[in-house]
Structures are given as C-alpha cells and as structure tokens.
Scaffold this motif. Structure first.
Motif, PDB file in Angstrom:
ATOM      1  N   GLY A 111      -1.740  -7.090   6.168  1.00  0.00           N
ATOM      2  CA  GLY A 111      -1.118  -5.843   6.605  1.00  0.00           C
ATOM      3  C   GLY A 111       0.398  -5.883   6.520  1.00  0.00           C
ATOM      4  N   ASP A 114       1.439  -5.748   2.803  1.00  0.00           N
ATOM      5  CA  ASP A 114       1.326  -4.401   2.233  1.00  0.00           C
ATOM      6  C   ASP A 114       2.421  -3.484   2.769  1.00  0.00           C
ATOM      7  OD1 ASP A 114      -0.821  -5.169   0.754  1.00  0.00           O
ATOM      8  OD2 ASP A 114      -2.331  -4.150   1.969  1.00  0.00           O
ATOM      9  N   ALA A 115       2.731  -3.623   4.057  1.00  0.00           N
ATOM     10  CA  ALA A 115       3.771  -2.776   4.640  1.00  0.00           C
ATOM     11  C   ALA A 115       5.138  -3.078   4.023  1.00  0.00           C
ATOM     12  CB  ALA A 115       3.818  -2.979   6.152  1.00  0.00           C
ATOM     13  N   GLY A 118       5.341  -1.687   0.643  1.00  0.00           N
ATOM     14  CA  GLY A 118       5.213  -0.234   0.580  1.00  0.00           C
ATOM     15  C   GLY A 118       3.882   0.221   0.012  1.00  0.00           C
ATOM     16  N   ALA A 119       2.866  -0.644   0.087  1.00  0.00           N
ATOM     17  CA  ALA A 119       1.535  -0.295  -0.425  1.00  0.00           C
ATOM     18  C   ALA A 119       0.641   0.072   0.748  1.00  0.00           C
ATOM     19  CB  ALA A 119       0.942  -1.475  -1.197  1.00  0.00           C
ATOM     20  N   TYR A 120       0.140   1.304   0.735  1.00  0.00           N
ATOM     21  CA  TYR A 120      -0.686   1.778   1.840  1.00  0.00           C
ATOM     22  C   TYR A 120      -2.059   2.220   1.328  1.00  0.00           C
ATOM     23  CZ  TYR A 120       3.874   1.809   4.057  1.00  0.00           C
ATOM     24  OH  TYR A 120       5.109   1.438   4.539  1.00  0.00           O
TER      25      TYR A 120
END
Length: 231
Positions: A111, A114-115, A118-120
């Motif tokens: 998590g 990804d944060a 910038g991948a959500y």
C-alpha cells in the motif's frame, strides 16, 4: 510544575502504547509485537527515504554519489519487501499469533509503495498481499489458541477466541471480495502469475471452515444438553 506535567504525559503515552502492543489482535507477547512493528516502520522509512531522495534537487558534483546511495537503498527495500509480503506474515503468525498484525504485514509495504508511486489500481501485488494476509491471519488464530491451551487439541479445552474468529472471518471475506474483483478484470498472464499464490486460499478456507464447524457443533451439543436437562 511543567516537568511533572511532561512526566505524567510521557507515562500516559507509554501506558497507551503498551496497551496497544498488548492487544491480542496484534500478538501474544508485547516484546515480539514491538519488534515486528519496529521492523515494519523501518521498512516504510527505507521506502520513503529512497523515494524522497529522488525528489530533492542536488548539485551535479554530488549527483553520482547520491544516486548510487539511493539505488542501493532501493535495492535494499526490494530485497526486504518480497519476504515481508510472502514469508514474514506466516512466520510472525506462528511465532506470536496476532491475526490483525499478521493480516496487515503484507499489505503495508504494498500500500505504501503504491501510494508513493501514485498508483491506485487494484493490481497483482495487492491481490497477493490480501491472499497472504488472510491466510496468515488464519494461521495466527490457530497459533494463538494452541499457545493459550498448551495443546494442539485446543478446541477441546474451550479456549477458542470467538472475537478473533469473527475478525479473521471478516478479513477472509474482505480479501476474497477484493481478489474476486481482481480475477474478474485481470488479463490472463496476471492470473497465471497469481495462480501459485492463490493456492494459499486452501489454508484460509480450511482453518476458517473448521473453526465455524466446531462452533456450530458446540452450539448444537449445548442445545442438546439443555433439552436433556429441561423436564
């Protein structure tokens, strides 16, 4: 006066942190829980340091040295994050119980990564982390009950923690829903990569299913005993 107030506040904070670390969802032994949490925070700090370092402007004279250092830091993070996702949750679950922390362990690095990037999107890494987290939580449930009962036949001693069972069941359902969405939308090659990890669902299903079967049987026998005693 101010010193006394600061001391009381410090003692209060320490007591609050201690109470959190002793929560059964995090683990059975406070020191082991604290060690694991500290390791996880160190991993997060390594990731953030490697990421923020690439955003800070530096002089050309230092660029080569700093870039080399950041690359090394990134390699350290990559080397640590894989076992953190795949192996550490199961090791911690067997070592100290704590289904809550066992479930979170693989999710945190994924998590945070990804944060930072910038991948959500619900991707393969999150599906793997959810799968491992649910299975590790189930293993932690068994480990905690075995250690409390001091026997592998813990269900005969009445030491099953129903609150933790509900928590693990909720984690398993949440993970199953999330992974189900991933399976419905993921391309074929990603499903092939996920398949080996997907077999871990057998562990989650077996543990949760056996626990609820034991609960139902216990309730059934209790009902029969009451019916026999009542005139």
């Amino acid at each position: 006066m101010s010193s006394d107030t600061d001391d009381r506040q410090s003692i209060g904070v320490q007591a609050a942190v201690g109470a959190i670390l002793e929560h059964p969802l995090l683990g059975l032994e406070r020191q082991r829980t604290a060690l694991t949490v500290a390791s996880l925070l160190g991993l997060i700090a390594t990731l953030l340091a490697s990421h923020l370092g690439t955003r800070v402007p530096i002089a050309d004279a230092l660029r080569s040295t700093v870039t080399t250092g950041l690359d090394a830091l990134s390699m350290v993070f990559i080397a640590l994050v894989t076992p953190t996702i795949l192996l550490v949750p199961f090791c911690y679950a067997a070592w100290n119980g704590g289904p809550g922390l066992s479930f979170v362990l693989p999710l945190v690095p994924v998590g945070i990564g990804d944060a930072v990037a910038g991948a959500y999107v619900f991707d393969l890494d999150i599906a793997i982390a959810l799968t491992i987290g649910a299975a590790a939580a189930a293993v932690a449930l068994v480990s905690a009950d075995v250690r409390r009962a001091g026997s592998l036949r813990f269900w005969r001693t009445g030491t099953v923690d129903e609150n933790q069972l509900l928590f693990v069941t909720g984690c398993a359902i949440t993970a199953a829903v999330g992974v189900g969405r991933f399976v419905d939308t993921a391309p074929g090659y990603m499903l092939e990569w996920y398949a080996p990890v997907g077999s871990v669902w057998l562990v989650t299903g077996a543990v949760v299913g056996c626990y609820w079967l034991a609960v139902i049987r216990s309730a059934w026998h209790t009902s029969d005993d009451h019916a026999t005693v009542d005139p």
